[in-house]
Design a protein around this motif. Sequence first.
Motif, short mmCIF file in Angstrom:
data_model
loop_
_atom_site.label_atom_id
_atom_site.label_comp_id
_atom_site.label_asym_id
_atom_site.label_seq_id
_atom_site.Cartn_x
_atom_site.Cartn_y
_atom_site.Cartn_z
N GLY A 1 -10.27 5.73 -6.32
CA GLY A 1 -8.91 5.27 -6.54
C GLY A 1 -8.29 6.48 -6.92
O GLY A 1 -7.21 7.04 -6.44
N GLU B 1 -12.10 -3.31 -4.26
CA GLU B 1 -10.70 -3.88 -4.14
C GLU B 1 -10.54 -5.48 -3.90
O GLU B 1 -9.99 -5.83 -2.84
CB GLU B 1 -9.84 -3.09 -2.71
N GLU C 1 -3.09 5.39 0.07
CA GLU C 1 -3.91 4.10 -0.04
C GLU C 1 -4.15 3.77 1.57
O GLU C 1 -5.43 3.40 2.04
CB GLU C 1 -3.40 3.07 -0.79
N ILE D 1 -7.04 8.44 -3.60
CA ILE D 1 -5.73 7.84 -3.35
C ILE D 1 -4.52 8.20 -4.35
O ILE D 1 -3.68 8.89 -4.01
CB ILE D 1 -5.79 6.28 -3.89
N LYS E 1 -5.68 5.56 -12.18
CA LYS E 1 -6.87 4.96 -11.48
C LYS E 1 -8.21 5.66 -11.77
O LYS E 1 -7.94 6.81 -12.39
CB LYS E 1 -6.88 4.76 -10.10
N TRP F 1 -6.31 6.36 3.26
CA TRP F 1 -7.77 6.26 2.70
C TRP F 1 -8.64 5.00 3.47
O TRP F 1 -9.86 5.08 3.99
CB TRP F 1 -7.89 5.93 1.34
N ASP F 2 -7.79 3.75 3.54
CA ASP F 2 -8.54 2.66 4.04
C ASP F 2 -8.51 2.72 5.64
O ASP F 2 -9.61 2.35 6.11
CB ASP F 2 -7.62 1.51 3.84
N GLN G 1 0.85 -1.00 0.01
CA GLN G 1 -0.06 -0.03 0.06
C GLN G 1 0.83 1.28 0.02
O GLN G 1 1.74 1.38 0.69
CB GLN G 1 -0.99 0.05 1.25
#
Length: 662
Positions: A377, A542, A203, A381, A373, A206-207, A199
């Motif tokens: 995304g 994802e 990213e 991201i 992306k 974000w997660d 990652q």
Amino acid sequence: MRKYGWNSFKDLIFSNPAVVDQDPHVDDGDENSDRGNWTSKQEYILSTIGYAVGLGNIWRFPYLAYKNGGGAFLIPYFVMLVVAGIPLFFLESAFGQFCSQGPINIWRAVPILQGVGVAMVMVTLIVSIYYNVIIAYSLYYMFASFQSPLPWSSCLSGAHSNCSDTPLVYCNVSGVLVANWTQENSTCPSSNMITVPVQSPSEQYWDRVALQRSSGLDETGPVVWHLALCLLLSSMLVAAALIRGIKSSGKVVYFTATFPYVVIVILLIRGVTLEGANDGIEFYIGSQSNWTKLTEAQVWKDAATQTFYSLSIAWGGVMTLASYNNFHNNVFKDSFVVTLTNAGTSVFAGFAIFSILGHMAHIYKLPVGEVVKEGFGLAFIAYPDALSKLPISPLWSILFFFMLLTVGLDSQFAGIEVITTCLIDAFPKIFKSKRALVTIMTSVILYLLGLPCVTRAGIYWVTLIDQFVASWVLLILALMEIIGVSYIYGGNRFIKDLEMMLGTKSFSFWLWWRACWFFISPFIIVVILVWSLMTVTPPTYEAVQYPGWGLALGWCMVAFILLWIPVIAVYKMMRAEGNPWKVCVCYNIWRKYDDLQIKICSNTLMSYFPQRLKSLCSPSEKWHPYLDIHRTERYTEERCHRRKNRNNKPETNVNVISSSWL
């Protein structure tokens, strides 16, 4: 201050219809003193542009252009815009302006298809739930951008080992793995390169920070409170902008519809000055365009799909916004202005996006294609990651997410306006003087419905709604719409209506529009719809698969939307004029009489329900321009003709025959 004190605000929301004679959102100078009109032509144009120009122009079109041949993609895109996008946008705008009604009452032109209007409102209602959540994401990232350095510019402390500031690429040289080979040595054969899935910091942020994402839809988890608060702020901003309907939102769009262009220009100027920007633009629509892609049907399908969704066709918003125009407004010219501006914005935004993505690819020593992306995304991201590499990164990040916020708000304004307009048009005595209350209650309901989308499984809910509701369902509604107007209501009758508004035009002027409305546009919609249904795949996020109950829920949303069409059609057939028991009487006694009487009764049976169907496929008495001064002799004569036909309806003959046989 006294003018806008509490008493004025209280009267605006809780005004008594017995006391207030006029809708508070109507001005004295409005042509339509019942529903109100746009204060100026500019407000309508900016509102419609703001509605059409949405997140798809920024996070989807550039990716589609890159994927489908770069500059070559512009050819099918503009072809589809001319043969389908502009004709359908013009049809919806003119349809709404002619009768000055929302997407439900507008089907007084074809009463049996009123379910299409209800389905449009249901689509807008459901989509507004997750669109509000996307605005909340933008708000959260905008607030987070006030930190220096940006919180997603490096891996989190104490994070797992699968996060890296640089892509981990290994080269297998005689069984020995050498790390970060693409940055240290370019002599490694591509066949020996091994990319380790890790990652990036953006990213990971974000997660784990923004979404606090769970492992799947089954694991709902608690509400993510920073997102819930941003969702509340988003709902409050929308309600405040629409507190007086188009009178207040029309003022707000002067900023929200124009500011994104200022930001795009700033980001473009900054982007093209960066090292590697030229590589990104070359990948977008430069010399690396793949013209052989034009022979692939998928490219044309993507172009047509992007045209439909980008212009918000079959959502009900275009009709709603146009319904507040003056009757003789030149909606023909407006349609060209809005559709071409929307297309130009898509192309222009791509330059700003790809110039900075090209710079990020240069920093990482990767091909541009590996950093590109779409959708979430790109917006949350890839692009934030690229912005974090720039000097004064918080400034660029604030500008970018504020642009996403304004773009999202414009589209949300129209979505809420569709819902409130339909409620007020359907129940004017109840809601006409309480527009502010209706707007606030709608925003509250959408906020509550949006809370599941800001749990730890929220992104899965958002993706589920997006892929099931804002997809091929809209193609069905668009097809029903154009069939209803062109073939049931009558394309020639519709053109006469337009000439009442725009003035008489020559036969050659309408020749192109007839060709599109009768043949070209329906054909394109059918082809795309069939293709979409044949290639439909279960949604994922994802690589996370949805459980069976989640997919079933998605199909239930589709059924909930589309079932309105047959259910309302059957309901109207049952409630149409005439007594169905008369047919039963005739059916029970027809065998008792000679062949002549049997033939009469059989003819009656054969013509009874088709007559109901015919009456529901004809405009109702309430279908006409809203104001008497615009109806002219044509609609006065048609109304008299309908009343005459009703007074001499054939059902009377059925009753006579049945009575004589009894």
